[in-house]
Design a protein around this motif. Structure first.
Motif, mmCIF file in Angstrom:
data_model
loop_
_atom_site.group_PDB
_atom_site.id
_atom_site.type_symbol
_atom_site.label_atom_id
_atom_site.label_comp_id
_atom_site.label_asym_id
_atom_site.label_seq_id
_atom_site.Cartn_x
_atom_site.Cartn_y
_atom_site.Cartn_z
ATOM 1 N N PHE A 379 46.088 43.390 50.544
ATOM 2 C CA PHE A 379 44.792 42.464 49.970
ATOM 3 C C PHE A 379 44.289 43.146 48.911
ATOM 4 O O PHE A 379 43.769 42.778 47.849
ATOM 5 N N MET A 380 43.878 44.766 49.375
ATOM 6 C CA MET A 380 43.482 45.709 48.426
ATOM 7 C C MET A 380 43.985 45.696 47.037
ATOM 8 O O MET A 380 43.435 45.431 45.947
ATOM 9 N N ALA A 381 45.437 45.740 47.127
ATOM 10 C CA ALA A 381 46.133 46.056 45.800
ATOM 11 C C ALA A 381 46.187 44.566 45.239
ATOM 12 O O ALA A 381 46.334 44.646 43.976
ATOM 13 N N GLU A 382 46.223 43.543 45.880
ATOM 14 C CA GLU A 382 46.182 42.136 45.039
ATOM 15 C C GLU A 382 44.999 41.784 44.409
ATOM 16 O O GLU A 382 45.076 41.507 43.336
ATOM 17 N N VAL A 383 44.038 42.239 45.192
ATOM 18 C CA VAL A 383 42.635 42.244 44.330
ATOM 19 C C VAL A 383 42.568 43.003 43.075
ATOM 20 O O VAL A 383 42.155 42.657 41.832
ATOM 21 N N ALA A 384 43.240 44.250 43.212
ATOM 22 C CA ALA A 384 43.124 45.322 42.019
ATOM 23 C C ALA A 384 44.064 44.791 40.793
ATOM 24 O O ALA A 384 43.737 45.212 39.762
ATOM 25 N N ILE A 385 45.156 44.222 41.326
ATOM 26 C CA ILE A 385 46.321 43.502 40.219
ATOM 27 C C ILE A 385 45.448 42.308 39.380
ATOM 28 O O ILE A 385 45.303 41.888 38.247
ATOM 29 N N ALA A 386 44.727 41.377 40.290
ATOM 30 C CA ALA A 386 43.926 40.329 39.842
ATOM 31 C C ALA A 386 42.814 40.434 38.926
ATOM 32 O O ALA A 386 42.765 40.072 37.831
ATOM 33 N N THR A 387 42.213 41.488 39.314
ATOM 34 C CA THR A 387 40.921 42.193 38.526
ATOM 35 C C THR A 387 41.354 42.494 37.002
ATOM 36 O O THR A 387 40.979 42.107 35.914
ATOM 37 N N VAL A 388 42.494 43.123 36.859
ATOM 38 C CA VAL A 388 43.190 43.711 35.791
ATOM 39 C C VAL A 388 43.583 42.503 34.942
ATOM 40 O O VAL A 388 43.487 42.073 33.716
ATOM 41 N N LYS A 389 44.430 41.519 35.584
ATOM 42 C CA LYS A 389 45.047 40.344 35.048
ATOM 43 C C LYS A 389 43.926 39.521 34.284
ATOM 44 O O LYS A 389 44.193 38.984 33.367
ATOM 45 N N SER A 390 42.829 39.324 35.035
ATOM 46 C CA SER A 390 41.873 38.412 34.881
ATOM 47 C C SER A 390 40.852 39.090 33.542
ATOM 48 O O SER A 390 39.819 38.293 33.086
ATOM 49 N N LYS A 391 41.258 40.291 33.063
ATOM 50 C CA LYS A 391 40.610 41.052 32.052
ATOM 51 C C LYS A 391 39.042 40.997 32.332
ATOM 52 O O LYS A 391 38.272 40.712 31.436
ATOM 53 N N LEU A 392 38.640 41.321 33.820
ATOM 54 C CA LEU A 392 37.093 41.074 33.935
ATOM 55 C C LEU A 392 36.738 42.328 33.352
ATOM 56 O O LEU A 392 36.926 43.345 33.461
ATOM 57 N N ASN A 393 35.581 41.916 32.883
ATOM 58 C CA ASN A 393 34.514 42.928 32.229
ATOM 59 C C ASN A 393 33.418 43.329 33.120
ATOM 60 O O ASN A 393 33.292 42.796 34.253
ATOM 61 N N ARG A 394 32.496 44.237 32.888
ATOM 62 C CA ARG A 394 31.637 44.810 34.103
ATOM 63 C C ARG A 394 30.397 43.682 34.295
ATOM 64 O O ARG A 394 30.369 43.721 35.417
ATOM 65 N N LYS A 395 30.016 42.838 33.314
ATOM 66 C CA LYS A 395 29.134 42.142 33.543
ATOM 67 C C LYS A 395 29.623 41.170 34.605
ATOM 68 O O LYS A 395 29.116 40.577 35.552
ATOM 69 N N ASN A 396 30.871 40.524 34.458
ATOM 70 C CA ASN A 396 31.426 39.675 35.536
ATOM 71 C C ASN A 396 31.890 40.026 36.502
ATOM 72 O O ASN A 396 31.690 39.503 37.681
ATOM 73 N N ALA A 397 32.296 41.417 36.476
ATOM 74 C CA ALA A 397 32.565 42.210 37.813
ATOM 75 C C ALA A 397 31.277 42.206 38.547
ATOM 76 O O ALA A 397 31.508 42.111 39.843
ATOM 77 N N ASN A 398 30.262 42.566 38.086
ATOM 78 C CA ASN A 398 28.795 42.451 38.792
ATOM 79 C C ASN A 398 28.647 41.557 39.468
ATOM 80 O O ASN A 398 28.352 41.449 40.523
ATOM 81 N N ASP A 399 28.612 40.367 38.778
ATOM 82 C CA ASP A 399 28.583 39.043 39.231
ATOM 83 C C ASP A 399 29.194 38.788 40.653
ATOM 84 O O ASP A 399 28.773 38.532 41.632
ATOM 85 N N LEU A 400 30.612 39.115 40.566
ATOM 86 C CA LEU A 400 31.160 38.792 41.791
ATOM 87 C C LEU A 400 30.930 39.986 42.843
ATOM 88 O O LEU A 400 30.993 39.751 43.988
ATOM 89 N N VAL A 401 30.650 40.998 42.460
ATOM 90 C CA VAL A 401 30.765 42.306 43.407
ATOM 91 C C VAL A 401 29.206 42.120 44.042
ATOM 92 O O VAL A 401 29.274 42.026 45.409
ATOM 93 N N VAL A 402 28.153 41.500 43.618
ATOM 94 C CA VAL A 402 26.987 41.254 43.999
ATOM 95 C C VAL A 402 27.245 40.094 44.941
ATOM 96 O O VAL A 402 26.460 40.159 46.158
ATOM 97 N N GLY A 403 27.779 39.168 44.556
ATOM 98 C CA GLY A 403 27.935 37.955 45.512
ATOM 99 C C GLY A 403 28.707 38.193 46.518
ATOM 100 O O GLY A 403 28.568 37.714 47.808
ATOM 101 N N LEU A 404 30.152 39.257 46.309
ATOM 102 C CA LEU A 404 30.732 39.368 47.766
ATOM 103 C C LEU A 404 29.730 40.335 48.486
ATOM 104 O O LEU A 404 30.107 40.202 49.767
#
Lengths: 455, 221
Positions: A379-404
């Motif tokens: 699951f960790m690997a799949e999240v890592a790959i999906a994160t790169v694939k979706s070209k997540l920038n820091r702002k969007n990443a922050n929204d997701l991380v705070v929510g999680l």
């Protein structure tokens, strides 16, 4: 650059100081002053920040701390100092890419950048845990048979032949060799004979380390961890390990794990201490790569909000100014078999991958219980790959991380510790049991829907 | 001239700010103003330390501030305790803890945090440092007449030495004399119970809570 011989010289001849003075008058005082001077501020709402000037400030403050403080040698009570040119030489000579492992299982481990579009290298295993001898082999196979796992850092053995392994005793030699023998066997059985290890975890002292510097156990394409002691300290045992692997030719990896709430202060002081530790780790141990492991004074877990902020700001500070190869630990409060662990893994992994480190984990229950398996690392690997694939920038990443993080941060004091490996896996076939697999699929769907990531 | 309330508040503040000189100064002022030394300790210093413990648990302050507060308290106590003894007060007895990071392990920050929080809560703490042999812990406990022996480790390979501690106490017929508490990164509640330890703390706060409960339950203190 300094060789390990000069490091040993300085451990014998550097300025003398009482340890308490080093803790309070050097580390604590300087961290506090630097945080104030550079106005570094932790914001729990901005776990992943896009504030590049703060990342650069953390770096500059860390460089100053490295030069002004140096490293304290516990055995001699002397400070091993490095000047700016020596530290900068360490940065310039630090590898940006390494070939780890052998044959078709080899990988290129590289210094990740901020919002790096490349696939992160996945290091699997319950690092730091004491794993029962009976399960060590199938548990290791469970990680190695995961195709998305690129390298291994599993825990150690606390019992060998029914005997408890004690620090600084002969059993450390046997435990370290048994660990490596089983890892090699697991790699062969999983069809990954050349997979790279970070290993030798069964022996904390240099005894076991000395015993495994042989192709039969550790290859020169493998690595061991050499800790910097808290904070900005070392001892002869650590230096012995470095001497051993430097001459053997395998990789030295600095394990840096400052404590939030400890001598370096809060999250901000710890960030400064991290940068200094990486720079000094390179200058002193000549480490080829590094592990970033912030410790929360209460929860330990790297998935705690303050720790993820540290992974974020330190990762960016280094990637922008001194691109080292950094593995970011994924240590969760919850155990495999729980729902909570998936939220912790997702938040921690997104943070690492977007801000300059490769994920290393999952060390479920912070390694307290062997409640871990290959599946949550998948699951960790799949999240890592999906994160790169979706070209997540820091702002969007922050929204997701705070929510999680909102899903688990209030439960960290009393986490669901899940179940031991044999209750999660069929240990003969080394496949997840149906209930564990069903929970994985459910949580993967839930978190995909919640984050919009194609996990 | 400050009134009693103001002096006690200043004593507490001096501990909170970790100001040794101020703590000594107000300890003297308390005696000059005729405040009972025990009142100065309990209503001044201990109140300050209690605030320090609370602030640390909320990460408002960090280990260095807790250590400085403990130093300030120690400085004030060096003035107030002899005065209390002179007055013939018997109520100054503090519970004693011998603490150390056990054999083979040099990680001591967790242990330092627990030691500081115990001090902050009125315990007399004898911190033997790190890599402490089992028999050294017992010897010190015997020397100072300790109530509690507390051992910490971050290494799973040093956990067996905690078991050795319990076994050696039994061999020497001293087990019932001491409360034994264990803790640290890899140590679990279940494991602590399995080796026959009396108490375990997930963190410093829990360690203090458990120490107080055990003292009341086992020793009636």
């Amino acid at each position: 650059m300094n060789s390990i011989w000069e490091v040993i010289d300085r451990a014998e001849t550097g300025p003398y100081m009482e340890e308490k003075d080093f803790d309070l008058k050097v580390v604590a005082k300087k961290c506090r002053e630097l945080v104030k001077e550079y106005d570094i501020k932790f914001d729990p709402k901005e776990i992943v920040t896009a504030d590049e000037s703060m990342a650069d400030d953390v770096y500059e403050a860390g460089m100053r701390l490295a030069i002004e403080a140096g490293i304290y040698c516990i055995n001699t009570k002397r400070i091993i100092k490095f000047d700016e040119s020596e530290i900068k030489e360490g940065i310039l000579s630090a590898p940006k890419e390494l070939v780890i492992g052998q044959g078709r299982d080899s990988r290129i481990l590289y210094a990740r950048g901020v919002e790096d579009p490349r696939r992160a290298i996945i290091c699997g295993g319950q690092a730091g845990a004491a794993i029962p001898e009976d399960w060590y082999l199938p548990m290791s196979i469970s990680y190695m048979k995961e195709p998305l796992v690129d390298m291994i850092n599993n825990g150690g053995l606390a019992v060998v032949e029914g005997r408890k392994v004690r620090t600084n005793t002969p059993l450390e030699i046997q435990a370290a060799r048994r660990e490596l023998t089983m890892l090699r066997e697991a790699a062969a059985r999983a069809g990954r004979p050349g997979i790279s290890f970070i290993a030798g975890e069964s022996s904390v002292s240099a005894l076991g380390d000395l015993a495994i510097a042989s192709d039969k156990y550790m290859r020169t394409s493998d690595a061991h961890l050499v800790a910097l002691l808290n904070e900005l300290k070392t001892d002869y045992d650590r230096i012995s390990k470095v001497v051993n692997f430097t001459e053997y030719g395998a990789f030295n990896v600095t394990l840096v794990d400052p404590i939030i709430g400890g001598y370096a202060g809060g999250p901000e002081g710890v960030a400064v201490c991290f940068v200094a530790s990486f720079l000094l780790g390179r200058a002193m141990y000549r480490s080829e790569y590094h592990v970033c492991h912030p410790i929360h004074f209460r929860y330990m877990s790297t998935s705690a909000v303050e720790c993820m902020w540290n992974l974020n700001i330190v990762g960016q500070a280094m990637a922008r100014n001194a691109p080292f190869i950094i593995m970011g630990d994924v240590w969760t409060s919850a155990g495999a078999g729980s729902e909570m662990i998936f939220y912790e893994i997702a938040a921690n992994t997104i943070t690492n991958v977007v801000t300059g480190s490769h994920p290393l984990g999952v060390s479920a229950t912070n390694g307290k219980y062997p409640h871990a398996s290959g599946l949550e690392t998948r699951f960790m690997a799949e999240v890592a790959i999906a994160t790169v694939k979706s070209k997540l920038n820091r702002k969007n990443a922050n929204d997701l991380v705070v929510g999680l993080a909102n899903e688990y941060k209030d439960k960290m004091g009393k986490p669901d510790i899940g179940k031991p490996f044999p209750e999660l896996y069929d240990v003969n076939k080394v496949i997840p049991k149906p209930e564990w697999n069903a929970l994985y699929l459910l949580m993967k769907r839930k978190i995909s829907e919640m984050t919009g990531l194609d996990i | 001239m400050l009134n009693h309330e103001e002096i006690l508040k200043s004593l507490a503040d001096s501990v909170i700010s970790g100001d040794e000189e101020k703590a000594k100064d107000f300890a003297k002022k308390a005696l000059e103003a005729g405040i009972d030394p025990l009142t100065a300790i309990n209503e001044g210093l201990m109140k300050g330390m209690s605030q320090v413990g609370d602030d640390f648990s909320k990460l408002k302050i960090y280990l260095p501030e807790v250590m400085m507060a403990a130093e300030a308290m120690k400085a004030a106590l060096s003035i107030l305790e002899p005065a209390a003894l002179q007055k013939g007060s018997g109520a100054i007895k503090k519970s004693k803890v011998v603490i150390g990071t056990i054999t083979g392990d040099i990680h001591d920050i967790g242990k330092n945090i627990v030691a500081m929080l115990l001090r902050a809560n009125g315990f007399e703490v004898y911190d033997l440092g790190r890599d402490v042999p089992v028999d050294d812990l017992i010897r010190k406990a015997e020397d100072v007449g300790a109530d509690i022996i507390a051992a910490s480790t971050l290494l799973s390979t040093s956990m067996p030495y905690m078991e050795d501690l319990i076994n050696l106490l039994k061999e020497r017929r001293l087990r019932d004399k001491y409360i034994v508490m264990v803790g640290g990164g890899p140590v679990t509640r279940e494991w602590a119970a399995s080796i026959g330890a009396d108490g375990y703390g997930d963190d410093g706060e829990e360690a203090v809570k458990v120490a107080k409960e055990l003292l009341q339950r086992v020793k009636g203190k």
